[in-house]
Design a protein around this motif. Structure first.
Motif, short mmCIF file in Angstrom:
data_model
loop_
_atom_site.label_atom_id
_atom_site.label_comp_id
_atom_site.label_asym_id
_atom_site.label_seq_id
_atom_site.Cartn_x
_atom_site.Cartn_y
_atom_site.Cartn_z
N ASP A 235 -11.57 -3.84 -13.10
CA ASP A 235 -12.56 -4.19 -14.13
C ASP A 235 -11.63 -5.40 -14.82
N ASN A 236 -12.51 -6.42 -15.27
CA ASN A 236 -11.76 -7.58 -16.12
C ASN A 236 -10.71 -8.40 -15.37
N CYS A 237 -11.32 -8.91 -14.24
CA CYS A 237 -10.13 -9.73 -13.30
C CYS A 237 -10.15 -11.31 -13.68
N GLU A 238 -11.05 -11.66 -14.35
CA GLU A 238 -11.17 -13.11 -14.31
C GLU A 238 -9.99 -13.83 -15.01
N HIS A 239 -9.34 -13.14 -15.86
CA HIS A 239 -8.12 -13.98 -16.42
C HIS A 239 -6.94 -13.91 -15.54
N LEU A 240 -7.07 -13.15 -14.50
CA LEU A 240 -5.99 -12.97 -13.60
C LEU A 240 -6.45 -13.15 -12.20
N ILE A 241 -7.22 -14.09 -11.95
CA ILE A 241 -8.32 -14.06 -10.73
C ILE A 241 -7.47 -14.22 -9.52
N ASP A 242 -6.51 -14.94 -9.73
CA ASP A 242 -5.84 -15.57 -8.46
C ASP A 242 -4.61 -14.29 -8.10
N GLY A 243 -3.92 -13.55 -8.92
CA GLY A 243 -3.27 -12.29 -8.80
C GLY A 243 -4.11 -11.30 -8.45
N ALA A 244 -5.30 -11.07 -9.22
CA ALA A 244 -6.10 -9.96 -8.61
C ALA A 244 -6.55 -10.00 -7.14
N ALA A 245 -6.97 -11.48 -7.00
CA ALA A 245 -7.45 -11.45 -5.51
C ALA A 245 -6.19 -11.18 -4.50
N ALA A 246 -4.97 -11.78 -4.75
CA ALA A 246 -3.82 -11.56 -3.87
C ALA A 246 -3.82 -9.85 -3.72
N ALA A 247 -3.70 -9.34 -4.87
CA ALA A 247 -3.42 -7.72 -4.85
C ALA A 247 -4.60 -6.93 -4.19
N ILE A 248 -6.03 -7.32 -4.47
CA ILE A 248 -6.87 -6.54 -3.61
C ILE A 248 -6.89 -6.94 -2.32
N ARG A 249 -6.74 -8.16 -1.89
CA ARG A 249 -6.72 -8.74 -0.53
C ARG A 249 -5.54 -7.69 0.38
N GLU A 250 -4.30 -7.54 -0.30
CA GLU A 250 -3.29 -6.87 0.52
C GLU A 250 -3.76 -5.38 0.57
N LEU A 251 -4.27 -4.85 -0.51
CA LEU A 251 -4.78 -3.36 -0.49
C LEU A 251 -5.65 -3.17 0.57
N LEU A 252 -6.68 -4.02 0.73
CA LEU A 252 -7.74 -3.79 1.58
C LEU A 252 -7.29 -4.03 3.11
N ARG A 253 -6.15 -4.86 3.13
CA ARG A 253 -5.51 -5.10 4.71
C ARG A 253 -4.98 -3.91 4.98
N GLY A 254 -4.31 -3.26 3.94
CA GLY A 254 -3.31 -2.17 4.56
C GLY A 254 -3.89 -0.86 4.78
N SER A 255 -5.25 -0.67 4.44
CA SER A 255 -6.28 0.23 4.83
C SER A 255 -7.54 0.08 5.24
N GLY A 256 -8.14 0.52 6.26
CA GLY A 256 -9.39 0.36 6.56
C GLY A 256 -10.57 1.05 5.93
N ASP A 257 -9.77 2.34 5.19
CA ASP A 257 -10.82 3.15 4.54
C ASP A 257 -10.82 3.09 3.01
N ILE A 258 -10.45 1.86 2.60
CA ILE A 258 -10.34 1.90 1.27
C ILE A 258 -11.50 0.65 0.78
N LYS A 259 -12.26 0.89 -0.47
CA LYS A 259 -13.08 -0.22 -0.68
C LYS A 259 -12.93 -0.38 -2.23
N ALA A 260 -13.34 -1.63 -2.57
CA ALA A 260 -12.94 -2.23 -3.93
C ALA A 260 -14.46 -2.74 -4.47
N LEU A 261 -14.51 -2.47 -5.78
CA LEU A 261 -15.70 -2.95 -6.54
C LEU A 261 -15.10 -3.57 -7.71
N ILE A 262 -15.27 -5.00 -7.97
CA ILE A 262 -14.53 -5.42 -8.97
C ILE A 262 -15.72 -6.18 -9.98
N THR A 263 -15.28 -6.32 -11.34
CA THR A 263 -16.24 -6.99 -12.23
C THR A 263 -15.31 -8.34 -12.91
#
Length: 967
Positions: A235-263
């Motif tokens: 939630d509330n990713c806009e002010h840290l958009i680059d850092g949030a994108a990098a973190a979410i990318r790594e988490l999703l790459r690390g597991s094929g059974d995780i899903k992410a919903l962002i605002t």
């Protein structure tokens, strides 16, 4: 039994709800309505006396027995109840207020006996941290279905839209409906409280039920979630958009059974992202005449009416006010937040007056916000307008709570907001909740207030404009410091320190302010020191290092700073030890903390730092230093007067004595330590002492049993340690149990199946959490396993790799035994010259570090290598083998004695001294009272039988002194 326990077991039916008095749970259809414990008690009290007026005093006594609380707490709880029950357009159809007196439940009821109720409560709590949704989501059914379809088809969905459009509400509602679809839960990660992208991993870790002890926290999180099936809601990713994108990318790459919903206000723009742009609520068109029927189908009007009805008893949409309601919703662009804020003022101005004032306010503020998008100007106008309509006291309280970066309790607000004459802070907060300027989350431990993100920015700007921020920040820093100190010193430290995670948003906000140029760094130093146990207990070690580093740099040369430095250096040293390893930074920090504690006469902190240093020395293989450190700790404990400290001292002393080969004493101390932790499960381990000493003590027990030749008890102790470690879920504790017990001892017992399972789990946890020293150790254990299975070439490769990496990490207490294993392998591979180099180094380093626990085996291995190199006439080989047995007997190390006796017997057999070889084995095997089915015992017994058959067929009978393993 209390009155609560004596309630008749009944289920009440009203509207779409079912309320069970015995299970204390409310259902709407099949959905559990998540209410806090206080709210459910109030609801049960009102329902059981339906139609009667229940006084405020009675309700307070029911919800808060034997506790003094201000009446505003009751107001907040009833407001939460009304929101949870407010599913229809008409408000207060269940609970009505008698001003100044109390509340009455007025809805029709049907009562069922509990046995007939068909009431199924969930068997276990859902795995999530979602806040209770106390308001109905209006006009978003299509949006919910659209986002759900995207999330079902893909792994990453971003709900994008302007502030106040309802992104968070949609995400939370969808997340709650999907709880059953994710085995390992649904977890909300709110980034709104931080301004530094480097803290994103720490926020993620604190939201999830995982422990991460890694210098690269994000990689550690990704590894810990590798095999998990869960939904992460960012939630509330806009002010840290680059850092949030990098973190979410790594988490999703690390597991094929995780899903992410962002605002967010903008997409992440990463691979696999599906974007759903959330539009405002649909509003009625401009028309000459609009009646109630014409506008009631529009979601924006429905929301306005529902929220207004929650404030004004009996409010209805009529033909007379329909056009004005439509005008308000159009003027606010259908933005849900703006509509909610505006509708809260219907009580003051009516719908017509409200419409006129909104138009005036927007016109007034238009010029000052021309640089912002139109919808942003609308929300700012609505907030400014609503703020100006508050009384001076309400404005003051609202500004003051802007100092909180996260949620806060009523007590915290009362403590932080400076007292003013005639201001009842608690009552004003309750009023602000009713006016939709504050949100309230009601949990089992009480209510926590929070400002919505858009309102938070607005209120903070007002706070700065009035030059009130610094005073309030100082007060909040003091409040948080005192609160966290109480958490660390209270009777239920583990529980309170884990719950204190919810205060970390406020801690981060104040620390960012305190360490900014021209602010109050010393307030930040004090708060950092108080927050240390929270970071340690919750495995937020990287964040701990970040803030303790800043605090140490900000220290001043004062007496109070010395105490802060003592705490900060101890925490820094422990955190670095677990993340970076046995580095000079860790050792220097722990030594400095010990020095300062001694100067200040603070025995408690000296004890904590010295315990950390002894752990450091155990891992480094400095057993002389560890034993000396243990003696100093004993002197401190005599005056500390803390049972947990005594138990932890026994734990580290048992390990120090074990390494000195004093097994019986070590075993007794380890048992005593473990017994204390078994009966005092709330004793804090990691938060105060840096390690789970219950697991540590059990590891000493298991290893002592093996050395003493009690093989059956060794297995039981290993399994017990593994089980307890897995129950904690702490990666370091799991690795510790698997390294000290499972991998090493099952290999020693040559129980290869169990060893393989332990090594696989050990390697997985170590890799998943990026605990490098344990990863290196797992490589060595895997090499030893391959050797025992006869796979020489890959075994050698892995052992050499482990030795190289462990040497670089300075983990001598693990690397020295592997040197001996390498020497054994080289002898089997007919390379005794190379083996001699390894065995000589193993023996030399064993003696140099005073590792007496390894001495018998180092002597045996060196003797075996010399025998292979020089043949059966080697005097040096025989001397080493006999000395190995002598040392084993002197230590009472029957486990080592068995190995050495077998080696000496084989050596003597090659010299055709079968009778002496038989006598050597017979003496050793006769000492065993258990473990007769263990592979090492059975192999030695087979050798003894062979020697006897050769010496004399008549002597081939089992010894009368030794139990027959077949019995």
């Amino acid at each position: 039994m209390s009155d609560r326990d004596n309630r008749p077991e009944r289920t009440f039916l009203f509207g779409p709800f079912r309320l069970s008095t015995s299970k204390r749970v409310l259902l709407e259809g099949d959905r559990v309505v998540r209410l806090g414990g206080k709210a459910i008690e109030i609801l049960i009290a009102l329902v059981e006396r339906a139609g009667e007026l229940v006084s405020k005093r009675e309700l307070v006594e029911i919800a808060w027995p034997d506790t003094f609380v201000v009446e505003a707490n009751l107001t907040v709880q009833v407001a939460a109840l009304r929101r949870a029950l407010g599913e229809d357009d008409t408000a207060n159809q269940y609970i009505v207020n008698s001003p100044g007196r109390g509340y009455r439940f007025v809805a029709p009821l049907k009562v069922l006996e509990e046995g007939r109720a068909g009431f199924d409560q969930p068997a276990s709590p859902e795995a999530h941290n979602l806040p209770a949704q106390l308001t109905r989501l209006v006009g978003r059914a299509e949006a919910l279905q659209a986002v759900k379809r995207k999330l079902t088809d893909g792994r990453l969905v971003s709900i994008v839209g302007p502030p106040g459009v309802g992104k968070t509400a949609i995400a939370l509602q969808l997340a709650e409906t999907m709880l059953s679809q994710f085995r390992h839960g649904v977890w909300l990660i709110d980034l709104g409280s931080i301004a530094d992208a480097s803290l994103i991993p720490s926020v993620i870790a604190s939201a999830l039920p995982i422990d991460v002890r890694s210098s690269d926290m994000l990689s550690g999180i990704a590894a810990a979630l590798r095999y998990k099936n869960l939904l992460l809601v960012f939630d509330n990713c806009e002010h840290l958009i680059d850092g949030a994108a990098a973190a979410i990318r790594e988490l999703l790459r690390g597991s094929g059974d995780i899903k992410a919903l962002i605002t967010s206000r903008e997409p992440l723009r990463i691979e696999g992202e599906q974007v759903f742009r959330l539009p405002p609520l649909e509003v009625p068109p401009m028309a000459a005449t609009l009646g109630a029927k014409d506008v009631s189908s529009y979601p924006a009007v429905q929301l306005f009416v529902e929220r207004a009805a929650a404030i004004v008893n009996g409010f209805e949409l009529t033909d007379a006010n329909a056009a004005f309601a439509a005008q308000i919703c159009r003027g606010l662009d259908g933005n849900p937040l703006a509509i909610e804020v505006a509708s809260a003022r219907v009580d003051a101005f009516g719908v017509k007056g409200l419409a006129a004032r909104i138009e005036d306010r927007m016109h007034l503020l238009a010029d000052s916000h021309r640089g912002s998008p139109a919808r942003h100007r609308t929300i700012a106008a609505a907030l400014e307008w609503s703020y100006q309509l508050l009384s001076e006291d309400e404005q003051y309280v609202l500004r003051c709570v802007g100092i909180f970066s996260g949620s806060f309790t009523l007590d915290a607000a009362v403590s932080v907001i400076p007292a003013r004459e005639r201001i009842d802070t608690a009552s004003i907060l309750a009023d602000l909740v009713c006016k939709s300027l504050l949100a309230v989350d009601v949990g089992s431990e009480g209510a926590r207030f929070r400002l919505l993100e858009i309102a938070k920015a607005f209120v903070l700007a007002k706070l700065i404009e009035k030059s009130e921020r610094d005073e309030l920040a100082v007060r909040l820093a003091s409040c948080l410091t005192e609160m966290l100190r109480k958490c660390a010193d209270g009777p239920k430290r583990v529980q309170t320190l884990r719950e204190a995670v919810q205060e970390l948003d406020n801690v981060r906000g104040i620390l960012n302010w305190a360490f900014s140029p021209g602010c109050r760094p010393q307030a930040g130093v004090a708060l950092t020191a108080a927050a240390v146990p929270v970071w340690l207990e919750n495995s937020l070690l990287t964040e701990c290092i970040v803030w303790t580093t800043k605090a140490i740099e900000a220290l001043e040369a004062t007496a109070e700073s010395e105490r802060s430095e003592m705490i900060l250096k101890a925490a820094f040293g422990l955190a670095v030890m677990f993340t970076e390893g046995m580095t000079s930074r860790s050792r220097e920090a722990l030594n400095r903390s010990i020095e300062l504690a001694g100067q200040l006469g603070d025995r408690q902190w000296e004890l904590r730092a010295r315990l950390g240093l002894v752990l450091f020395l155990h891992r480094r293989g400095d057993f002389k230093g560890a034993l000396e450190g243990t003696k100093r700790i004993e002197r401190l404990v005599a005056d500390a007067g803390e049972p947990a400290a005594v138990a932890m001292t026994k734990s580290v002393k048992s390990a120090s004595l074990f390494f000195r080969a004093e097994y019986a004493t070590a075993l007794n101390l380890a048992r005593e330590a473990h017994e204390y932790f078994r009966t005092h499960s709330d004793a804090s381990h990691i938060g105060r002492w840096g390690l789970n000493h219950s697991i540590y003590a059990q590891c000493v027990m298991a290893r002592a049993y093996w050395n003493l030749g009690r093989f059956d008890r060794t297995v039981r102790a290993c399994l017990s340690a593994h089980s307890e470690a897995e129950e904690t879920g702490n990666p370091t504790s799991i690795c510790q149990a698997l390294s000290w017990c499972g991998a090493s001892l099952f290999l020693s017992l040559e129980d290869l199946d169990r060893a393989a399972g332990a090594i696989q789990r050990f390697k997985q946890v170590a890799q998943d959490n990026n605990i490098k020293s344990y990863v290196f150790a797992s490589i060595g254990f895997e090499g030893r396993l391959l050797f025992l299975r006869g796979e020489i070439e890959p075994a050698e490769r892995l052992l050499r790799e482990a030795l190289s990496k462990l040497s670089g990490a300075q983990y001598d207490n693990v690397s020295i035994p592997f040197l001996g294993r390498l020497a054994e392998l080289l002898v089997v591979d007919r390379r005794p010259e190379e083996g001699l180099l390894a065995s000589a180094e193993c023996l030399e380093r064993t003696k140099a570090t005073d590792a007496l626990w390894l001495l018998p085996d180092a002597l045996r291995i060196h003797g075996d290598v010399l025998a292979a190199l020089e043949g059966p006439d080697s005097q040096s080989a025989e001397v080493n083998l006999r000395e190995s047995i002598e040392v084993s007997v002197r230590q009472g190390a029957l486990g080592w004695e068995l190995r050495s006796a077998e080696s000496l017997a084989n050596f003597l057999r090659r010299k055709h001294q079968d009778e002496e070889a038989s006598a050597v084995l017979d003496r050793t095997l006769g000492k065993f009272a258990e473990g007769l089915e263990a592979v090492p015992f059975r192999r030695a017994k087979t050798l003894l039988d062979e020697l006897r058959r050769v010496a004399s067929p008549e002597e081939a009978r089992p010894s009368a002194r030794r139990p027959d393993p077949r019995v």
